[in-house]
Scaffold this active site. Structure first.
Site, PDB file in Angstrom:
ATOM      1  N   LYS A 168      -7.090  61.679 -31.479  1.00  0.00           N
ATOM      2  CA  LYS A 168      -6.464  60.870 -30.271  1.00  0.00           C
ATOM      3  C   LYS A 168      -6.272  59.217 -30.944  1.00  0.00           C
ATOM      4  O   LYS A 168      -7.303  58.593 -31.283  1.00  0.00           O
ATOM      5  CB  LYS A 168      -7.197  60.796 -29.066  1.00  0.00           C
ATOM      6  CG  LYS A 168      -6.322  60.571 -27.800  1.00  0.00           C
ATOM      7  CD  LYS A 168      -7.091  60.877 -26.641  1.00  0.00           C
ATOM      8  CE  LYS A 168      -6.656  60.192 -25.375  1.00  0.00           C
ATOM      9  NZ  LYS A 168      -7.076  60.368 -23.975  1.00  0.00           N
ATOM     10  N   GLU A 193     -10.920  69.043  -9.809  1.00  0.00           N
ATOM     11  CA  GLU A 193     -11.046  68.343  -8.584  1.00  0.00           C
ATOM     12  C   GLU A 193     -11.679  69.303  -7.580  1.00  0.00           C
ATOM     13  O   GLU A 193     -12.417  68.738  -6.668  1.00  0.00           O
ATOM     14  CB  GLU A 193      -9.800  67.537  -8.025  1.00  0.00           C
ATOM     15  CG  GLU A 193      -9.446  66.463  -8.821  1.00  0.00           C
ATOM     16  CD  GLU A 193      -8.622  66.612 -10.284  1.00  0.00           C
ATOM     17  OE1 GLU A 193      -8.335  67.947 -10.278  1.00  0.00           O
ATOM     18  OE2 GLU A 193      -8.265  65.970 -10.854  1.00  0.00           O
ATOM     19  N   ARG A 252      -5.267  67.961  -5.389  1.00  0.00           N
ATOM     20  CA  ARG A 252      -5.836  69.007  -5.710  1.00  0.00           C
ATOM     21  C   ARG A 252      -6.871  69.665  -4.912  1.00  0.00           C
ATOM     22  O   ARG A 252      -6.961  70.833  -5.050  1.00  0.00           O
ATOM     23  CB  ARG A 252      -6.261  68.823  -7.176  1.00  0.00           C
ATOM     24  CG  ARG A 252      -5.240  69.011  -8.260  1.00  0.00           C
ATOM     25  CD  ARG A 252      -4.725  70.129  -8.891  1.00  0.00           C
ATOM     26  NE  ARG A 252      -3.380  70.090  -9.702  1.00  0.00           N
ATOM     27  CZ  ARG A 252      -3.539  69.794 -10.719  1.00  0.00           C
ATOM     28  NH1 ARG A 252      -4.820  69.605 -11.682  1.00  0.00           N
ATOM     29  NH2 ARG A 252      -2.387  69.866 -11.602  1.00  0.00           N
TER      30      ARG A 252
END
Lengths: 623, 623
Positions: free
Chosen positions: A279, A364, A392
């Site tokens: 990343k 979630e 969610r």
């Protein structure tokens, strides 16, 4: 500059692999320079440059379909699919989106912004391809962080079972937004460390050594067996779900990527290609602090320092500080988030109380039900999730929390207009989807002080779930005189006193209401501003008293349908309270990207618009 | 009868294992006899009798916590935890629930009804136990069908990572409601058939045969290696997620179950115990047709035949037949369900068009987004999911379907009051949670003919998602004269003509409205009944015309908050239409179990109540 000649993937395909490497560096530069001015998701996009080039180089896009998961890693994709010249408008109002958007380009195959959906969407496309008996490749590209999402697993599980041609590229950077959590992510990065492998290896070695074999070949055999097992290791989980596994590959080596993509094109059935990337790759500050550069505002390229004036504290940091305070006072307070430790402000609490703050990864649903388990045993979980992602967990809120009246606090960050991230991220439905849930208290503070008060009150509330919604960004300060003495469930606060108009405002719209009130005063109209800090239950005493006004307006940053104002209208109408009425709220459309200010003006939540409309409302009433 | 002396687990623990076996048979008889009279979830509960006895025998309940997944397998658990004498009231109004309920018993640790939540809830309890430094065992019991749920995986993934003491019993009967689908389920039942094992085995055998070993020992070694690999096979997936795996065990052998539970009590960390059971065990008709006996009404024990008078066709079967018809006419129509092929009526379409009907297992999120992928490629997916389970797919409806205006048809079965299954299953929120979603059309047919018309219309609608909600059970027939000529988006139908009162009714409440209208006529009150077949968009022409009435009422089987009537109130109030108004809808509470008729009366959706209230409304208006 090679990039000058590259506008579409077909231009790319004319280049040699060595030229592609040069192009990758140019694209990185271009991304860094642009995002330093626009802000955006830098680190993920830098990590995916070679992967993007290799995919478009090998596959016949747009006939072959790339389905990006989350979509914040697609800047290189956007640049080489016709949007290079618009790239400087990234995330600006009227400019290109920070996420894939079907409306923008034929190369964007499915809109996205939330994590974990790519495998399901791609499988749907693969089934469609099979039905129409065409031949294109369907490729989902998903990060290891997204693999903690339930829907990603549902997709893998079903794709393995259905067994049609589908390529899933796992872009493994060991990060979601914060470093990835959860077994699957740990799993991807480990080799041969699991207990099964160890046991199996021990067993085989024992077998070999107890059999009457010559010493040398036996040892050699044991080593070879271990090697062959290692080879299979990181893919076993996917293989168990019915996928053929290839990898892990270095996701920055273009030759390797191109070679493997060329090879797997010919293989039938569901395939996982495991690609390891870094990343922030190629920009040192981002490599060193990928969480900071996940989603960042403008920054100085040289120093890697964000350019921002920190005028006020953000709601998130006020929330985070208050959680620390509450944890220090009450050992039963615990906190849960879903891959948003930094974004929600919970990092500080995690540092101080590591055993009482749980980051479950992008999950979630699980975060919510796990909070239910903790609450059932007497703990006070504070679940901090952005408004848009809490969607969610809707069934879990209803079925696992509200139904049992479990005292879970939902800290709903990024409620209302979030701005640059656009339509997939606006938090404009939570009032509507939570109001209809029995046993749910819904509140919204007008200012930082009230956020603290509500949070403290919520952690002492025992009768069921308690939601606090607050906006992205800075929390407006109010005059000292507007500080609430005490919080009482369902009790609103009157801030100004007038006779003509009552303004009922929610959360950050209370500031707007006061400004409207000031402007109306200049026109000779007096108004009472109410801080409707409880959206549910409503203050029915105040509502009943509204018959003394000529008109009532409501202001909220939520869609109108099912919103606060609709509930107010229903109450007043059913109770025969005969006043003129207008609900100021967001229209029944998805709100695009752009700055919060621009969007608030555009969608008629600005002071001037509300002032003039209120004036008309009173004039019409008078006539 | 041993059962006579067993009321609580402590009574159980005094028995020998042989006595337990006798008790198991007695409990089975008791369950079969009772459920034959009450109806209920027979097959799952019969399959879990020995497992239930062994768990309570070995673990120190209620101090140790059993967290049941779904909860429809808990009849034996209810019988031996103080509810034997109330068991005949199962699922009756005022009687005991068909699912675990904390309010009923200290042995019920978490309310449940939807699948896949147990691991998350149990992990929350385990974390609470760790924080309070107590020692009890926390045991989640989950079926293999539930393992296709995203939340179950999120829970496993996080539990493996957190690595605290947690026991997950996988009750593997290779069924969810229909036979289980998805890789994980197939995975559990297979041994050594996966490509990795085959490859690994081949590789090892090749190594052995190419090494200079004596022939006999080499073959012996190969066999032993294969055996030791077999031993590990079914648990690998769990081991990879960080669990220790034990099994598979015969779930009807009490000795084995008791032995293993005693052993694992001492083991630290997350554990999976894999238990294989037979759904319907001990009652031949249920063993032979477990899907029929999953949830069944009254039946004849001798023949195993359901006792029911089929007066009308159910909405589900009308839906199922129409899907077949539409599929025959339009090759682009496909259908998707989430483990509800029989319940939704889609089995017939699956039999005729096996390649165009997809049952994805209990995975509503994936079902919805996969439909999005199909729709993006030009197909017309009909997604048939019960109202209460569609809550699971809320974010996918918003983010993957509505945002892209994908023309997916949502066939929302069991909308409104569902009756016996109670509070976890009532479909009373869908109007509220869907109304606020942009681009969403929401409709409800009044009768079978209109269900067919709406479904046909929906499959031709190209502008976005189209929801059709219809109730559990029989579809009321209407007089021929009430058949709609044609469907037009947002256009309501006037059924009767009056002057005093306008009645706007949704779906199955249109019948109620007509009956109310008849009764009012006898009292000299004339009313217009409107069939509001579109909940969104509303018929604004009709709404604007309502100023000519003295009063307006709305009737819907959904919670009042955010419901149809609230939207009507807001429109009328904001537009200054000055009439008396009343919304008839469900109150802001969770609706318990009981027959649909009883609950409709109790919650004021009956004809008499609405009639008398409407009368008062008009009288007050007149005064």
């Amino acid at each position: 500059m090679l990039l000058e000649g590259v506008n579409y993937p077909e231009d790319l395909r004319k280049l040699s692999v060595d030229e592609l490497k040069v192009l990758a560096a140019e694209i990185r530069d271009f991304i860094i320079k642009t995002v330093s001015k626009t802000g955006g998701h830098l680190a993920s996009s830098l990590g995916a440059v070679e992967l993007t080039l290799a995919l478009h180089y090998v596959f016949d896009t747009p006939k072959d379909k790339l389905v990006w998961d989350v979509g914040h890693q697609t800047y290189a994709h956007k640049i080489i699919t016709g949007r290079k010249d618009k790239f400087h408008t990234l995330r600006q109002y009227g400019g290109i989106s920070g996420f894939p958007k079907v409306e923008e380009s034929i190369y964007d195959t499915f809109n996205v912004g939330h994590a974990g959906t790519s495998i399901s969407a791609a499988l749907g496309m693969a089934l469609a391809r099979d039905l129409e008996k065409s031949q294109e490749n369907i490729i989902a590209i998903i990060g290891d962080g997204s693999l903690s999402c339930g829907i990603a697993y549902e997709g893998l599980d079903n794709a393995g079972y259905i067994d049609t041609d589908l390529i899933v590229v796992v872009n493994d950077n060991n990060m979601s937004i914060s470093p990835s959590l959860g077994s699957i992510s740990a799993y991807l990065s480990k080799k041969m460390s699991g207990p099964v492998y160890n046991k199996l290896r021990d067993e085989i070695e024992k077998l070999i050594t107890t059999l009457p074999l010559p010493h040398e070949p036996a040892l050699k055999l044991a080593r070879k067996i271990e090697e062959s097992m290692k080879f299979f290791s990181p893919g076993l989980l996917f293989e168990e779900l019915g996928f053929k596994y290839f990898g892990p590959l270095d996701g920055h080596k273009l030759e390797d990527l191109i070679k493997i993509f060329n090879n797997i094109k010919k293989i039938k059935g569901p395939i996982v290609v495991h690609v390891v990337t870094k990343k922030g790759k190629g920009y040192k500050p981002a490599e060193e602090n990928p969480s900071l550069f996940h989603g960042i505002g403008k920054f100085d390229i040289e120093s890697g320092k964000p350019l921002k004036s920190t005028k006020n504290k953000s709601c998130s940091s006020i929330f985070g500080d208050k959680v620390v305070d509450l944890m220090s006072k009450n050992p039963n307070v615990v906190a849960i988030t879903a891959a948003m430790l930094i974004g929600t402000g919970l990092q500080k609490a995690k540092d101080i109380y590591p055993d009482r703050v749980f980051d479950v990864g992008i999950a979630e649903q699980h975060a919510t039900t796990m909070a239910g388990g903790l609450a059932m045993k007497g703990y006070k979980p504070v679940v901090a999730i952005y408004s848009t992602f809490l969607q969610r967990a809707y069934d879990q809120i209803i079925h696992d929390i509200a139904l049992q009246k479990l005292p879970v606090v939902f800290a709903i960050d990024r409620a209302g207009i979030v701005g640059d991230d656009g339509e997939t991220h606006q938090g404009v439905f939570d009032i509507s989807y939570l109001r209809c849930v029995p046993n749910m208290v819904i509140s919204a503070p007008k200012d930082p002080k009230e956020l603290e008060q509500l949070l403290e009150f919520a952690t002492k509330y025992e009768d069921g779930p308690f939601a606090i919604r607050y906006p992205r960004g800075f929390c407006e300060e109010f005059d000292e005189k507007f500080v609430l003495d005490r919080i009482e469930i369902g009790r609103w606060q009157r801030l100004t006193d007038g006779e003509d108009l009552a303004i009922l405002a929610v959360g950050n719209c209370v500031k707007t209401a006061l400004n409207v009130s000031e402007k109306l005063k200049l026109k000779g109209i007096s108004s009472s501003v109410f801080n409707a800090l409880f959206i549910k239950p409503m203050d029915e005493d105040v509502l009943r008293s509204l018959s003394s006004y000529k008109a009532v307006i409501t202001i909220e940053e939520n869609v109108a349908i099912g919103g606060f104002g609709e509930g107010v209208a229903k109450f007043l109408f059913e109770n025969g309270i005969n006043v003129s009425f207008r609900q100021f709220a967001l229209p029944d459309v998805f709100i695009e990207h752009g700055s919060q200010d621009i969007l608030r003006q555009k969608y008629n939540l600005g002071v001037d618009y509300i002032t003039s409309q209120s004036e008309s409302l009173l004039i019409n009433k008078g006539s």
